[in-house]
Design a protein around this motif. Structure first.
Motif, PDB file in Angstrom:
ATOM      1  N   VAL A 299      29.827 -89.179 -31.060  1.00 34.71           N
ATOM      2  CA  VAL A 299      29.542 -88.166 -30.036  1.00 34.71           C
ATOM      3  C   VAL A 299      28.136 -87.605 -30.239  1.00 34.71           C
ATOM      4  O   VAL A 299      27.367 -87.467 -29.280  1.00 34.71           O
ATOM      5  CB  VAL A 299      30.604 -87.039 -30.059  1.00 34.71           C
ATOM      6  N   GLU A 300      27.768 -87.314 -31.482  1.00 35.05           N
ATOM      7  CA  GLU A 300      26.436 -86.785 -31.760  1.00 35.05           C
ATOM      8  C   GLU A 300      25.359 -87.797 -31.375  1.00 35.05           C
ATOM      9  O   GLU A 300      24.322 -87.438 -30.818  1.00 35.05           O
ATOM     10  CB  GLU A 300      26.294 -86.402 -33.232  1.00 35.05           C
ATOM     11  N   GLU A 301      25.602 -89.073 -31.662  1.00 34.82           N
ATOM     12  CA  GLU A 301      24.622 -90.099 -31.317  1.00 34.82           C
ATOM     13  C   GLU A 301      24.498 -90.248 -29.806  1.00 34.82           C
ATOM     14  O   GLU A 301      23.397 -90.422 -29.277  1.00 34.82           O
ATOM     15  CB  GLU A 301      24.994 -91.441 -31.962  1.00 34.82           C
ATOM     16  N   LEU A 302      25.600 -90.166 -29.089  1.00 38.18           N
ATOM     17  CA  LEU A 302      25.532 -90.238 -27.629  1.00 38.18           C
ATOM     18  C   LEU A 302      24.743 -89.057 -27.070  1.00 38.18           C
ATOM     19  O   LEU A 302      23.956 -89.215 -26.140  1.00 38.18           O
ATOM     20  CB  LEU A 302      26.937 -90.293 -27.031  1.00 38.18           C
ATOM     21  N   LEU A 303      24.949 -87.871 -27.633  1.00 39.18           N
ATOM     22  CA  LEU A 303      24.182 -86.696 -27.210  1.00 39.18           C
ATOM     23  C   LEU A 303      22.694 -86.865 -27.526  1.00 39.18           C
ATOM     24  O   LEU A 303      21.835 -86.486 -26.739  1.00 39.18           O
ATOM     25  CB  LEU A 303      24.712 -85.437 -27.897  1.00 39.18           C
ATOM     26  N   ARG A 304      22.390 -87.425 -28.679  1.00 41.12           N
ATOM     27  CA  ARG A 304      20.998 -87.648 -29.069  1.00 41.12           C
ATOM     28  C   ARG A 304      20.345 -88.690 -28.177  1.00 41.12           C
ATOM     29  O   ARG A 304      19.254 -88.500 -27.653  1.00 41.12           O
ATOM     30  CB  ARG A 304      20.909 -88.126 -30.532  1.00 41.12           C
ATOM     31  N   TYR A 305      21.038 -89.788 -27.972  1.00 43.25           N
ATOM     32  CA  TYR A 305      20.477 -90.927 -27.250  1.00 43.25           C
ATOM     33  C   TYR A 305      20.207 -90.610 -25.781  1.00 43.25           C
ATOM     34  O   TYR A 305      19.201 -91.026 -25.215  1.00 43.25           O
ATOM     35  CB  TYR A 305      21.423 -92.117 -27.371  1.00 43.25           C
TER      36      TYR A 305
ATOM     37  N   MET B 219       6.880 -76.581 -21.228  1.00 41.81           N
ATOM     38  CA  MET B 219       8.085 -77.376 -21.018  1.00 41.81           C
ATOM     39  C   MET B 219       8.384 -78.154 -22.285  1.00 41.81           C
ATOM     40  O   MET B 219       7.562 -78.941 -22.744  1.00 41.81           O
ATOM     41  CB  MET B 219       7.887 -78.341 -19.845  1.00 41.81           C
ATOM     42  N   ALA B 220       9.564 -77.918 -22.864  1.00 40.04           N
ATOM     43  CA  ALA B 220      10.009 -78.668 -24.037  1.00 40.04           C
ATOM     44  C   ALA B 220      10.818 -79.865 -23.539  1.00 40.04           C
ATOM     45  O   ALA B 220      11.805 -79.698 -22.820  1.00 40.04           O
ATOM     46  CB  ALA B 220      10.867 -77.785 -24.931  1.00 40.04           C
ATOM     47  N   LEU B 221      10.403 -81.062 -23.904  1.00 38.39           N
ATOM     48  CA  LEU B 221      11.078 -82.276 -23.470  1.00 38.39           C
ATOM     49  C   LEU B 221      12.111 -82.675 -24.526  1.00 38.39           C
ATOM     50  O   LEU B 221      11.817 -83.414 -25.469  1.00 38.39           O
ATOM     51  CB  LEU B 221      10.058 -83.384 -23.207  1.00 38.39           C
ATOM     52  N   LEU B 222      13.326 -82.171 -24.373  1.00 41.95           N
ATOM     53  CA  LEU B 222      14.384 -82.382 -25.348  1.00 41.95           C
ATOM     54  C   LEU B 222      14.766 -83.852 -25.466  1.00 41.95           C
ATOM     55  O   LEU B 222      14.999 -84.354 -26.570  1.00 41.95           O
ATOM     56  CB  LEU B 222      15.618 -81.544 -24.985  1.00 41.95           C
ATOM     57  N   GLY B 223      14.842 -84.540 -24.353  1.00 43.79           N
ATOM     58  CA  GLY B 223      15.182 -85.961 -24.374  1.00 43.79           C
ATOM     59  C   GLY B 223      14.169 -86.761 -25.166  1.00 43.79           C
ATOM     60  O   GLY B 223      14.519 -87.676 -25.913  1.00 43.79           O
ATOM     61  N   SER B 224      12.907 -86.405 -25.038  1.00 38.64           N
ATOM     62  CA  SER B 224      11.855 -87.078 -25.795  1.00 38.64           C
ATOM     63  C   SER B 224      11.953 -86.744 -27.279  1.00 38.64           C
ATOM     64  O   SER B 224      11.821 -87.619 -28.134  1.00 38.64           O
ATOM     65  CB  SER B 224      10.483 -86.670 -25.248  1.00 38.64           C
TER      66      SER B 224
ATOM     67  N   ARG C  75      14.300 -88.769 -29.251  1.00 40.16           N
ATOM     68  CA  ARG C  75      13.903 -90.168 -29.491  1.00 40.16           C
ATOM     69  C   ARG C  75      12.679 -90.253 -30.414  1.00 40.16           C
ATOM     70  O   ARG C  75      12.047 -91.292 -30.517  1.00 40.16           O
ATOM     71  CB  ARG C  75      13.573 -90.868 -28.172  1.00 40.16           C
ATOM     72  N   ASP C  76      12.336 -89.151 -31.065  1.00 38.97           N
ATOM     73  CA  ASP C  76      11.146 -89.091 -31.921  1.00 38.97           C
ATOM     74  C   ASP C  76      11.337 -89.964 -33.155  1.00 38.97           C
ATOM     75  O   ASP C  76      12.225 -89.720 -33.973  1.00 38.97           O
ATOM     76  CB  ASP C  76      10.883 -87.646 -32.334  1.00 38.97           C
ATOM     77  N   GLU C  77      10.507 -90.989 -33.267  1.00 39.26           N
ATOM     78  CA  GLU C  77      10.603 -91.918 -34.402  1.00 39.26           C
ATOM     79  C   GLU C  77      10.280 -91.242 -35.724  1.00 39.26           C
ATOM     80  O   GLU C  77      10.755 -91.675 -36.772  1.00 39.26           O
ATOM     81  CB  GLU C  77       9.686 -93.117 -34.176  1.00 39.26           C
ATOM     82  N   ARG C  78       9.486 -90.171 -35.692  1.00 38.01           N
ATOM     83  CA  ARG C  78       9.184 -89.457 -36.940  1.00 38.01           C
ATOM     84  C   ARG C  78      10.434 -88.783 -37.488  1.00 38.01           C
ATOM     85  O   ARG C  78      10.547 -88.559 -38.679  1.00 38.01           O
ATOM     86  CB  ARG C  78       8.084 -88.417 -36.720  1.00 38.01           C
ATOM     87  N   ARG C  79      11.400 -88.461 -36.642  1.00 30.31           N
ATOM     88  CA  ARG C  79      12.633 -87.816 -37.083  1.00 30.31           C
ATOM     89  C   ARG C  79      13.781 -88.813 -37.244  1.00 30.31           C
ATOM     90  O   ARG C  79      14.561 -88.735 -38.166  1.00 30.31           O
ATOM     91  CB  ARG C  79      13.043 -86.724 -36.077  1.00 30.31           C
TER      92      ARG C  79
ATOM     93  N   VAL D 212      18.424 -82.166 -30.484  1.00 38.17           N
ATOM     94  CA  VAL D 212      18.215 -80.845 -29.881  1.00 38.17           C
ATOM     95  C   VAL D 212      18.804 -80.793 -28.462  1.00 38.17           C
ATOM     96  O   VAL D 212      18.360 -80.010 -27.631  1.00 38.17           O
ATOM     97  CB  VAL D 212      16.714 -80.457 -29.876  1.00 38.17           C
ATOM     98  N   SER D 213      19.818 -81.585 -28.207  1.00 36.31           N
ATOM     99  CA  SER D 213      20.410 -81.660 -26.871  1.00 36.31           C
ATOM    100  C   SER D 213      20.983 -80.337 -26.385  1.00 36.31           C
ATOM    101  O   SER D 213      21.049 -80.088 -25.186  1.00 36.31           O
ATOM    102  CB  SER D 213      21.498 -82.730 -26.841  1.00 36.31           C
ATOM    103  N   PHE D 214      21.412 -79.496 -27.311  1.00 33.85           N
ATOM    104  CA  PHE D 214      21.963 -78.188 -26.936  1.00 33.85           C
ATOM    105  C   PHE D 214      20.988 -77.052 -27.220  1.00 33.85           C
ATOM    106  O   PHE D 214      21.370 -75.898 -27.290  1.00 33.85           O
ATOM    107  CB  PHE D 214      23.276 -77.940 -27.687  1.00 33.85           C
ATOM    108  N   GLY D 215      19.713 -77.369 -27.378  1.00 30.16           N
ATOM    109  CA  GLY D 215      18.725 -76.352 -27.688  1.00 30.16           C
ATOM    110  C   GLY D 215      18.791 -75.975 -29.155  1.00 30.16           C
ATOM    111  O   GLY D 215      19.374 -76.687 -29.974  1.00 30.16           O
ATOM    112  N   ALA D 216      18.200 -74.830 -29.490  1.00 31.94           N
ATOM    113  CA  ALA D 216      18.184 -74.380 -30.881  1.00 31.94           C
ATOM    114  C   ALA D 216      17.934 -72.883 -30.928  1.00 31.94           C
ATOM    115  O   ALA D 216      17.444 -72.288 -29.964  1.00 31.94           O
ATOM    116  CB  ALA D 216      17.103 -75.122 -31.666  1.00 31.94           C
ATOM    117  N   GLY D 217      18.259 -72.298 -32.059  1.00 27.89           N
ATOM    118  CA  GLY D 217      18.007 -70.874 -32.279  1.00 27.89           C
ATOM    119  C   GLY D 217      18.685 -70.011 -31.239  1.00 27.89           C
ATOM    120  O   GLY D 217      19.832 -70.278 -30.850  1.00 27.89           O
TER     121      GLY D 217
END
Length: 130
Positions: free
Chosen positions: A5-11, A40-45, A48-52, A71-76
């Motif tokens: 589920v987490e991977e589907l949310l990330r992907y 604008m914060a691009l959460l989808g991008s 997919r950050d290869e550095r992370r 970060v599909s559900f935002g943060a903080g």
């Protein structure tokens, strides 16, 4: 199943972007951003950050160990209040569906809802293989 589920949310995050207005001047990535600027914060991008997520960040891997760092559900203070419920619902749906239908397969093209934000499939045609 929780890792899947987490991977589907990330992907393929349902929320692809989130806008904010800066309250004070700041420097981000060497760029000065004045107070009152719309950013604008691009959460989808970010998901997919290869550095992370490594060189295979653009691939769906349900066994990805660090998928929960998305970060599909935002943060903080902007973290989605419904995140825990969404995760639970997804896990229950997938567990029950896969236990009942053990041979599911796509039966055509996935049709998307066409939205930029809160995006997702409008229909996913499936069949049960014999």
């Amino acid at each position: 199943m929780p890792g899947a589920v987490e991977e589907l949310l990330r992907y393929d995050s349902p929320v692809q972007a989130s806008g904010r207005v800066t309250l004070e001047p700041m420097v981000l990535g060497g760029v000065e951003i004045p107070a009152g600027a719309f950013v604008m914060a691009l959460l989808g991008s970010a998901n997919r950050d290869e550095r992370r997520f490594g060189p295979d960040a653009g691939e769906l891997r349900v066994d990805r160990e660090d998928a929960h760092h998305h970060v599909s559900f935002g943060a903080g203070p902007h973290h989605c209040l419904g995140a825990a419920l969404a995760r639970l619902e997804a896990r229950v749906v997938f567990e029950r569906m896969l236990s009942r239908f053990t041979a599911l397969a796509l039966d055509g093209e996935v049709r998307w809802n066409g939205r930029i934000n809160l995006r997702g499939p409008a229909s996913v045609p499936v069949t049960v293989r014999p």
